[in-house]
Design a protein around this motif. Structure first.
Motif, mmCIF file in Angstrom:
data_model
loop_
_atom_site.group_PDB
_atom_site.id
_atom_site.type_symbol
_atom_site.label_atom_id
_atom_site.label_comp_id
_atom_site.label_asym_id
_atom_site.label_seq_id
_atom_site.Cartn_x
_atom_site.Cartn_y
_atom_site.Cartn_z
ATOM 1 N N MET A 59 0.826 -1.207 0.000
ATOM 2 C CA MET A 59 0.000 0.000 0.000
ATOM 3 C C MET A 59 0.862 1.259 0.000
ATOM 4 O O MET A 59 0.600 2.208 -0.754
ATOM 5 N N LEU A 60 1.873 1.272 0.827
ATOM 6 C CA LEU A 60 2.730 2.452 0.915
ATOM 7 C C LEU A 60 3.506 2.679 -0.387
ATOM 8 O O LEU A 60 3.701 3.823 -0.812
ATOM 9 N N ALA A 61 3.926 1.597 -1.040
ATOM 10 C CA ALA A 61 4.630 1.731 -2.327
ATOM 11 C C ALA A 61 3.709 2.329 -3.385
ATOM 12 O O ALA A 61 4.111 3.207 -4.158
ATOM 13 N N ASP A 207 -6.300 -4.259 -12.594
ATOM 14 C CA ASP A 207 -5.540 -4.960 -13.633
ATOM 15 C C ASP A 207 -5.834 -6.446 -13.478
ATOM 16 O O ASP A 207 -5.287 -7.104 -12.592
ATOM 17 N N THR A 208 -6.731 -6.957 -14.315
ATOM 18 C CA THR A 208 -7.134 -8.355 -14.229
ATOM 19 C C THR A 208 -6.939 -9.039 -15.587
ATOM 20 O O THR A 208 -6.643 -8.374 -16.589
ATOM 21 N N LYS A 209 -7.141 -10.342 -15.614
ATOM 22 C CA LYS A 209 -6.898 -11.123 -16.827
ATOM 23 C C LYS A 209 -8.101 -11.087 -17.760
ATOM 24 O O LYS A 209 -8.788 -12.084 -17.991
ATOM 25 N N TRP A 299 -5.583 0.247 -2.027
ATOM 26 C CA TRP A 299 -4.191 0.542 -2.375
ATOM 27 C C TRP A 299 -3.285 -0.684 -2.386
ATOM 28 O O TRP A 299 -2.155 -0.616 -2.875
ATOM 29 N N MET A 300 -3.759 -1.813 -1.881
ATOM 30 C CA MET A 300 -2.927 -3.025 -1.949
ATOM 31 C C MET A 300 -2.977 -3.678 -3.328
ATOM 32 O O MET A 300 -2.177 -4.557 -3.635
ATOM 33 N N HIS A 301 -3.916 -3.256 -4.180
ATOM 34 C CA HIS A 301 -4.031 -3.855 -5.511
ATOM 35 C C HIS A 301 -2.862 -3.420 -6.393
ATOM 36 O O HIS A 301 -2.496 -2.244 -6.443
ATOM 37 N N ARG A 302 -2.290 -4.373 -7.143
ATOM 38 C CA ARG A 302 -1.150 -4.081 -8.028
ATOM 39 C C ARG A 302 -1.678 -3.464 -9.331
ATOM 40 O O ARG A 302 -1.731 -4.122 -10.374
ATOM 41 N N THR A 306 1.001 -4.688 -15.038
ATOM 42 C CA THR A 306 1.199 -5.030 -16.448
ATOM 43 C C THR A 306 1.906 -3.892 -17.156
ATOM 44 O O THR A 306 1.432 -2.752 -17.143
ATOM 45 N N GLU A 307 3.016 -4.201 -17.767
ATOM 46 C CA GLU A 307 3.782 -3.188 -18.494
ATOM 47 C C GLU A 307 3.174 -2.965 -19.874
ATOM 48 O O GLU A 307 2.804 -3.928 -20.556
ATOM 49 N N PRO A 308 3.068 -1.703 -20.319
ATOM 50 C CA PRO A 308 2.584 -1.458 -21.679
ATOM 51 C C PRO A 308 3.575 -1.992 -22.694
ATOM 52 O O PRO A 308 4.779 -2.082 -22.422
ATOM 53 N N PRO A 309 3.090 -2.382 -23.886
ATOM 54 C CA PRO A 309 3.989 -2.954 -24.888
ATOM 55 C C PRO A 309 5.068 -1.978 -25.333
ATOM 56 O O PRO A 309 6.154 -2.384 -25.698
ATOM 57 N N LEU A 310 4.747 -0.692 -25.302
ATOM 58 C CA LEU A 310 5.731 0.336 -25.643
ATOM 59 C C LEU A 310 5.915 1.227 -24.431
ATOM 60 O O LEU A 310 4.957 1.794 -23.915
ATOM 61 N N LYS A 311 7.138 1.342 -23.971
ATOM 62 C CA LYS A 311 7.408 2.147 -22.786
ATOM 63 C C LYS A 311 6.873 3.564 -22.979
ATOM 64 O O LYS A 311 7.095 4.203 -24.010
#
Length: 327
Positions: A59-61, A207-209, A299-302, A306-311
């Motif tokens: 959460m803090l991160a 961010d889910t599948k 806030w604990m949810h990541r 998921t990284e975008p395909p293009l930075k």
């Protein structure tokens, strides 16, 4: 059978014991009056702050990413308050049968919001409620079902079959159907719902599948379910972004819903671009609500896992699965 192999006996026994404990706990907590339930939920949240260091660090991160301008002490205060809030959310739902007859007073709607829902229902083309894990999302759905019928929510099944059934029954008592993402019949049920001009609630802040797009969330690209946009465009349904927040710090103060209509082009020249625009606009409304009430989000949810395909890209479509988005 899972993956062609039987579930080990030890694992089945552990699951059975956990499910039994959950049933007993739910039965006990469901008997609590609302104010007592809120007190128990707050205590559970305070204990979680001390007993779950991994969750606390996560959460803090995430708060540091979202609110770099806040001090460490401010972010810790938000995280602690968020766990208290989430404990109360869980107990509000567990005790719902004790105060369902007072739900309209406990969950109010900001001026103009009810009229937006009523006008959308009058159009007869269906309604997509775009929501998130902000405030108390279960009470939000229950309250909106008083205005829009038929009404349903899209959700993902939990590993515990009893819990799935209990949640489904609790929703049904409030006039809400549950469309399970994994159910092959969900597509047909969606068609029937929109043909009847009903309302559908979809959570889009995680961010889910599922199939989704990248859109800005607190200044960073976040993978976001796209089903709300796809369904609105497919059926020509009205889209309303609905958020929830507590009316005050006092125990039993209740919640208020804010309703915003999300306009879109029903016949866009570039459908994919319109899905991206719609999703980003919905997420911007949700972010603004979280900024106003930062302790009322998960806030604990990541959220940015998921990284975008293009930075650096802030909006692009990426399929993860064929499932609908939901809880």
């Amino acid at each position: 059978m899972i993956g062609g192999m039987a579930v080990p006996l030890r694992k089945r026994l552990r699951r059975g014991a956990r499910s039994l404990a959950l049933r007993v706990l739910a039965a006990l907590l469901g008997r609590l009056p609302l104010r007592a339930a809120l007190a128990v939920g707050a205590l559970a949240g305070r204990l979680a702050w001390h007993l779950a260091p991994g969750t606390r660090r996560l959460m803090l991160a995430h708060l540091a990413l979202a609110f770099p301008e806040k001090s460490e002490a401010e972010r810790r205060a938000v995280a602690r308050a968020s766990l208290v809030h989430l404990g109360q959310v869980a107990l509000e739902v567990a005790a719902l049968r004790r105060y369902r007859d007072r739900l309209e007073a406990y969950v109010s709607i900001a001026p103009g919001g009810a009229e937006l829902v009523e006008r959308a229902m009058a159009r007869g083309r269906g309604l997509v409620f775009v929501a998130g894990h902000i405030g108390n999302w279960e009470l939000l759905a229950q309250r909106l079902s008083r205005l829009a019928q038929p009404n349903a929510v899209v959700a993902k099944r939990n590993a515990d079959a009893w819990l799935n059934g209990a949640v489904e029954r609790l929703r049904a008592e409030g006039g809400l159907e549950t469309f399970w993402r994994e159910d092959p019949a969900t597509g047909r049920r969606l068609l029937r719902l929109f043909k009847r001009g009903g309302g559908l609630g979809i959570l889009v802040d995680q961010d889910t599948k599922v199939q989704g797009v990248f859109a800005p969330f607190f200044g960073r690209p976040a993978f976001t379910p796209r089903a709300a946009a796809d369904l609105a465009l497919r059926f020509g349904a009205t889209a309303l972004v609905v958020t929830s927040h507590r009316r005050g710090p006092g125990r039993g103060a209740g919640h208020e819903l804010e309703v915003v209509e999300l306009p879109y082009d029903p016949a866009p020249p570039d459908r994919e671009a319109e899905v991206l625009r719609f999703t980003a606009a919905a997420l911007a409304i949700q972010e603004a609500a979280i900024r106003r009430h930062p302790a009322e989000w998960v806030w604990m949810h990541r959220r940015w896992k998921t990284e975008p395909p293009l930075k650096g890209s802030l909006a692009s479509a990426v399929p993860k699965s064929r499932e609908l988005s939901g809880t």
